[in-house]
Design an enzyme around this catalytic site. Structure first.
Site, PDB file in Angstrom:
ATOM      1  N   GLY A 167       0.761  -1.341  -0.039  1.00  0.00           N
ATOM      2  CA  GLY A 167       0.170  -0.167   0.081  1.00  0.00           C
ATOM      3  C   GLY A 167       0.734   1.397   0.184  1.00  0.00           C
ATOM      4  O   GLY A 167       1.958   1.153  -0.262  1.00  0.00           O
ATOM      5  N   HIS A 201       2.662   4.630  -5.041  1.00  0.00           N
ATOM      6  CA  HIS A 201       3.010   5.803  -5.587  1.00  0.00           C
ATOM      7  C   HIS A 201       3.181   5.238  -7.014  1.00  0.00           C
ATOM      8  O   HIS A 201       3.071   4.322  -7.404  1.00  0.00           O
ATOM      9  CB  HIS A 201       4.573   6.127  -5.176  1.00  0.00           C
ATOM     10  CG  HIS A 201       5.446   4.942  -5.070  1.00  0.00           C
ATOM     11  ND1 HIS A 201       5.657   4.388  -6.021  1.00  0.00           N
ATOM     12  CD2 HIS A 201       5.973   4.458  -3.868  1.00  0.00           C
ATOM     13  CE1 HIS A 201       6.512   3.376  -5.545  1.00  0.00           C
ATOM     14  NE2 HIS A 201       6.758   3.576  -4.331  1.00  0.00           N
ATOM     15  N   HIS A 240       4.259   1.837  -8.341  1.00  0.00           N
ATOM     16  CA  HIS A 240       3.188   0.904  -8.223  1.00  0.00           C
ATOM     17  C   HIS A 240       2.229   0.803  -9.355  1.00  0.00           C
ATOM     18  O   HIS A 240       1.910  -0.161  -9.911  1.00  0.00           O
ATOM     19  CB  HIS A 240       2.287   0.931  -6.895  1.00  0.00           C
ATOM     20  CG  HIS A 240       3.329   0.688  -5.549  1.00  0.00           C
ATOM     21  ND1 HIS A 240       3.647   1.936  -4.743  1.00  0.00           N
ATOM     22  CD2 HIS A 240       3.916  -0.335  -4.994  1.00  0.00           C
ATOM     23  CE1 HIS A 240       4.031   1.298  -3.639  1.00  0.00           C
ATOM     24  NE2 HIS A 240       4.360   0.210  -3.822  1.00  0.00           N
ATOM     25  N   GLY A 283       8.757  -4.564  -8.473  1.00  0.00           N
ATOM     26  CA  GLY A 283       9.747  -3.546  -8.920  1.00  0.00           C
ATOM     27  C   GLY A 283      11.163  -3.808  -8.795  1.00  0.00           C
ATOM     28  O   GLY A 283      11.529  -4.584  -7.880  1.00  0.00           O
ATOM     29  N   ASP A 298      13.502  -3.034  -5.461  1.00  0.00           N
ATOM     30  CA  ASP A 298      14.129  -4.055  -4.765  1.00  0.00           C
ATOM     31  C   ASP A 298      14.679  -5.183  -5.368  1.00  0.00           C
ATOM     32  O   ASP A 298      14.057  -6.161  -5.501  1.00  0.00           O
ATOM     33  CB  ASP A 298      12.631  -4.362  -3.829  1.00  0.00           C
ATOM     34  CG  ASP A 298      11.733  -3.416  -3.077  1.00  0.00           C
ATOM     35  OD1 ASP A 298      12.653  -2.777  -2.193  1.00  0.00           O
ATOM     36  OD2 ASP A 298      11.018  -2.634  -3.414  1.00  0.00           O
ATOM     37  N   GLN A 337      15.256  -8.407  -3.450  1.00  0.00           N
ATOM     38  CA  GLN A 337      13.877  -9.108  -3.237  1.00  0.00           C
ATOM     39  C   GLN A 337      13.362  -9.758  -4.864  1.00  0.00           C
ATOM     40  O   GLN A 337      13.076 -11.003  -4.692  1.00  0.00           O
ATOM     41  CB  GLN A 337      12.697  -8.106  -2.918  1.00  0.00           C
ATOM     42  CG  GLN A 337      11.507  -8.632  -2.914  1.00  0.00           C
ATOM     43  CD  GLN A 337      10.560  -7.610  -2.384  1.00  0.00           C
ATOM     44  OE1 GLN A 337      10.243  -7.328  -1.201  1.00  0.00           O
ATOM     45  NE2 GLN A 337       9.827  -6.658  -3.388  1.00  0.00           N
ATOM     46  N   ARG A 371       8.552   5.015   1.469  1.00  0.00           N
ATOM     47  CA  ARG A 371       9.505   5.520   2.569  1.00  0.00           C
ATOM     48  C   ARG A 371       9.981   6.990   2.357  1.00  0.00           C
ATOM     49  O   ARG A 371      10.279   7.777   3.366  1.00  0.00           O
ATOM     50  CB  ARG A 371      10.376   4.755   3.330  1.00  0.00           C
ATOM     51  CG  ARG A 371       9.986   3.484   3.611  1.00  0.00           C
ATOM     52  CD  ARG A 371      11.054   2.436   4.473  1.00  0.00           C
ATOM     53  NE  ARG A 371      10.534   1.485   5.247  1.00  0.00           N
ATOM     54  CZ  ARG A 371      10.385   0.257   5.109  1.00  0.00           C
ATOM     55  NH1 ARG A 371      11.012  -0.061   3.779  1.00  0.00           N
ATOM     56  NH2 ARG A 371       9.985  -0.586   5.576  1.00  0.00           N
TER      57      ARG A 371
HETATM   58  O1  PAF Z   1       7.921  -5.192  -2.039  1.00  0.00           O
HETATM   59  C1  PAF Z   1       7.095  -4.994  -1.225  1.00  0.00           C
HETATM   60  O2  PAF Z   1       6.089  -4.048  -1.166  1.00  0.00           O
HETATM   61  C2  PAF Z   1       6.958  -6.231  -0.339  1.00  0.00           C
HETATM   62  O3  PAF Z   1       8.005  -6.650   0.168  1.00  0.00           O
HETATM   63  C3  PAF Z   1       5.864  -7.225  -0.800  1.00  0.00           C
HETATM   64  C4  PAF Z   1       6.628  -8.118  -2.107  1.00  0.00           C
HETATM   65  C5  PAF Z   1       4.664  -6.686  -1.113  1.00  0.00           C
HETATM   66  C6  PAF Z   1       5.876  -8.585   0.267  1.00  0.00           C
HETATM   67  O4  PAF Z   1       5.253  -8.121   1.314  1.00  0.00           O
END
Ligand code: PAF
Length: 279
Positions: free
Chosen positions: A27, A30, A33, A144, A147, A150, A184
């Site tokens: 959530g 921006h 997303h 994205g 990250d 990730q 953030r």
């Molecule tokens: O990148 C994020 O916003 C979070 O790490 C995700 C992938 C939604 C998992 O909570």
């Protein structure tokens, strides 16, 4: 846009679609997303977003309690971007009992960089993403590139568990001055917001030096750390890595095409920012 809070209703709504394209988020949306939503629209027959602030990926001293929860605003943005379904489960819905079964990514990917400074972070991310993927059962999932680590870990997780899902990366969206968009960024004061661009400038400086033939990586990283520290930042890392496994590059990697990425994480005041740049 249909807003759904339960797994049962989500399944009921999505079962008639062949190719859901899914954008998981926490959530406080921006343009980064919303660009993922726009990208998702071209990849599936229904576009699904989720909003869930995942307690499992926050350390006790981190900002779980204060993480901005802006559901109403987010719904308006998602609707305008053409999202079809929003899955916004409560904590009780997604974690009705303590989530003791977890997905543990391998240490060599998940205990370095972000995982070193935020121990357990990627266990929390992998666990919630696995659960969200199980709920939504998408054919495409978008994350994205901001990250970077990730994205890489989730790609490998999907591959190793043979999930029938294509993982697609969304390019980092930046403000006009170059600051990577992030939820953030909203924590930054006005002077901090002006200063924040220095993180992407530092990455650009490192990238330029590498392109110009610099081979002393340790010195390059130290210079970048010192220059941000000198401006009042507290850097965790500014580092050159191999794209494919995020390990330090060997001599061959330095001359190979499309092999490297520079990654950074640093605190400005109390706000921790991350960014990266492929070289
Ligand atoms: O990148 C994020 O916003 C979070 O790490 C995700 C992938 C939604 C998992 O909570």
């Amino acid at each position: 846009m249909k807003i759904i809070h339960t797994i049962a209703e989500l399944r009921e709504t999505l079962h008639k679609f062949k190719r859901p394209a899914f954008v998981p988020t926490m959530g406080n949306l921006h343009e980064g997303h919303l660009a993922l939503i726009a990208q998702a629209k071209g990849l599936g027959d229904v576009t699904v977003a989720s909003i869930f602030v995942n307690r499992l990926q926050f350390l006790p001293h981190e900002d779980f309690d204060t993480y901005p929860r802006t559901l109403e605003l987010d719904c308006g943005k998602l609707k305008a971007a053409g999202c079809d379904v929003l899955f916004a489960p409560s904590e009780k819905e997604l974690y009705p009992e303590p989530q003791t079964f977890k997905v543990h990514p391998p240490a060599e990917l998940a205990d370095i960089l972000e995982g070193h400074f935020r121990p357990g972070f990627f266990v929390g991310v992998c666990t919630v993403v696995m659960k969200l993927l199980t709920c939504v059962q998408p054919r495409v999932a978008l994350f994205g590139q901001k990250d970077y680590q990730q994205l890489m870990i989730l790609r490998r997780m999907v591959k190793q568990f043979a999930l029938p899902i294509e993982v697609v990366a969304g390019a980092t969206q930046r403000a006009q001055d170059g600051l990577a968009l992030s939820s953030r960024n909203g924590y930054l004061s006005t002077p901090e917001r002006t200063e924040a661009v220095q993180l992407s400038l530092a990455l650009n400086t490192m990238a330029a030096a590498l392109k110009a033939g610099t081979r002393d990586i340790a010195a390059l990283e130290q210079q970048a750390m010192d220059s941000l520290t000198g401006r009042g930042w507290k850097p965790d890392y500014l580092t050159v890595r191999r794209r494919f496994d995020l390990q330090p590059p060997g001599p061959d990697d330095l001359t190979a095409a499309n092999a490297l990425v520079v990654l950074a994480a640093a605190k400005l005041g109390t706000t921790r920012l991350i960014d990266n740049l492929e070289i």
